[in-house]
Write a protein that holds these residues in place. Structure first.
Motif, PDB file in Angstrom:
ATOM      1  N   SER A 142       0.825  -1.218   0.000  1.00  0.00           N
ATOM      2  CA  SER A 142       0.000   0.000   0.000  1.00  0.00           C
ATOM      3  C   SER A 142       0.854   1.261   0.000  1.00  0.00           C
ATOM      4  O   SER A 142       0.575   2.224   0.699  1.00  0.00           O
ATOM      5  CB  SER A 142      -0.961   0.003   1.198  1.00  0.00           C
ATOM      6  OG  SER A 142      -1.919  -1.007   1.052  1.00  0.00           O
ATOM      7  N   ALA A 143       1.917   1.259  -0.768  1.00  0.00           N
ATOM      8  CA  ALA A 143       2.773   2.442  -0.914  1.00  0.00           C
ATOM      9  C   ALA A 143       3.099   2.621  -2.385  1.00  0.00           C
ATOM     10  O   ALA A 143       3.154   1.651  -3.139  1.00  0.00           O
ATOM     11  CB  ALA A 143       4.070   2.279  -0.116  1.00  0.00           C
ATOM     12  N   GLN A 169      -3.214   5.304   2.036  1.00  0.00           N
ATOM     13  CA  GLN A 169      -1.949   5.789   2.561  1.00  0.00           C
ATOM     14  C   GLN A 169      -2.102   7.071   3.365  1.00  0.00           C
ATOM     15  O   GLN A 169      -1.267   7.380   4.224  1.00  0.00           O
ATOM     16  CB  GLN A 169      -0.945   6.049   1.419  1.00  0.00           C
ATOM     17  CG  GLN A 169      -0.641   4.819   0.580  1.00  0.00           C
ATOM     18  CD  GLN A 169      -1.518   4.762  -0.652  1.00  0.00           C
ATOM     19  OE1 GLN A 169      -2.650   5.272  -0.644  1.00  0.00           O
ATOM     20  NE2 GLN A 169      -1.012   4.156  -1.713  1.00  0.00           N
TER      21      GLN A 169
END
Length: 374
Positions: A80-81, A99
């Motif tokens: 999730s980056a 994020q």
């Protein structure tokens, strides 16, 4: 052919239910945290059919029905980056991205999947207990096998079990469960004899049995038998309590068995993968709907536990990263996260390959193939 199709159908049903509930847990909490969900997919690959709801989420059923996923706004990979570690968004986009949420909200979203699996298991056990009753046998000895561990310890007909190593015994099923996990270690057993408490030490006999799938399983046997199995009716609140307790029992059994495998006292050949789950799904479905539901409940607990392992790529790995972020006041570096993700992926793939190999051996597929060339 019919048997194989039956197994495949019920395997797909079991996996689809388990994964859909897991992903819906992530989805439900994410929505309440203000995160935009772009896709909720049952299965992987090409979309077969789907629809888009009024909040912009694409609900889809995909061609490969072996799992599913939820994709949040702004996600670029499994950590999730974004690839360069930055979040290039407007303020409005950042507010609805995964994020852009606080550590607490991201932790809640990550934990929601496994929690949903535990809640599903409680709901299924509850449904079984309140409709069919709970399998129950009084923990009273009816017969003692000659030459058994029970006979050596001096157990007699009419003895009532109260506790094993300090853990209370409410039914013969509890006793059987504690003993099956034992690998030849002496245990302290509290019994009631003629109305008086008594403590004896017993060393269960380790025995190999057929696991029902062509393989062998080592279990501890005490050598006592009860009068018979009954189904005890439970009320609404009692059903909730005993369903929750049943989930706790599955957690305890799984954790103990894994600990024994790590410690070397239990063989790793008992570790099963997707092929054995498929085989069990078909067998349980043929045995009856209640058996199939019981299997889904047990698998749901195991899926929740597996995802809580502190391995990058799994939900537990995300929670581990978020814990470090909370302590440091800032996220771990992108290189560290990427390195952790690679290690986690390697660990998960290795475990899957190992479990699948176990399946092929236990289901005698390897033996069948070898006979073709001999």
């Amino acid at each position: 052919m019919g048997s194989s199709l039956h197994t495949i159908v019920f395997f797909v049903i079991a996996i689809s239910v388990l994964v859909s509930v897991h992903e819906f847990g992530h989805f439900w909490v994410a929505r309440r945290c203000g995160v935009k969900v772009e896709v909720f997919s049952i299965g992987f690959g090409r979309e077969l059919f789907g629809w888009t709801d009024r909040r912009g989420t694409r609900w889809r059923v995909s061609a490969l029905p072996l799992g599913g996923y939820v994709r949040f706004f702004g996600d670029a990979d499994a950590t999730s980056a974004l690839p360069d570690g930055t979040i290039c968004m407007t303020d409005a986009e950042r507010q609805v991205s995964y994020q852009g949420q606080s550590v607490a909200k991201r932790s809640a979203i990550a934990a929601a999947g496994p929690i949903a699996n535990f809640l599903l298991a409680i709901a299924l056990f509850f449904g079984l207990f309140i409709t069919l009753g709970q399998p129950f046998t009084a923990p009273v000895v009816d017969t003692v096998s000659p030459g058994s561990a029970a006979e050596a310890a001096g157990l007699r007909q009419g003895d009532r079990f109260l506790a094993v190593d300090g853990r209370s015994v409410e039914s013969f099923e509890d006793l059987r469960l504690y003993m099956r996990l034992n690998q030849g270690t002496p245990v302290s057993v509290e019994i009631e004899r003629d109305g008086k408490p008594l403590t004896v030490e017993v060393t269960p006999t380790v025995t190999e049995i057929d696991d029902g799938q062509g393989g062998k399983q080592k279990i501890g046997l005490l050598g006592v038998a009860p009068a018979g199995v009954e189904f005890k009716e439970r009320g609404f609140f009692d059903s909730i309590w005993y369903a929750t307790r049943e989930v706790g029992t599955v957690v305890h059994v799984t954790a103990t068995a894994v600990g024994q495998m790590i410690g070397g006292t239990r063989g790793t050949e008992e570790l099963g993968g997707p092929l054995r789950i498929a085989d069990m799904s078909g067998r349980m479905a043929r045995a009856g709907l209640e058996n199939f539901i019981w299997l889904i409940a047990a698998l749901s607990v195991n899926l929740g536990l597996f995802n809580l392992l502190p391995v990058p790529m799994l939900d537990g790995g995300h929670l581990l990263f978020y814990a470090f972020e909370a302590m440091r006041g800032r996220p771990l570096g992108e290189r560290i996260q990427e390195f952790g993700f690679r290690i986690g992926l390697a660990m998960v793939l290795t475990l899957m390959v190992f479990a699948t190999w176990n399946d092929l051996v236990q289901l005698r597929v390897v033996d069948f193939i070898s006979r073709l060339f001999t």
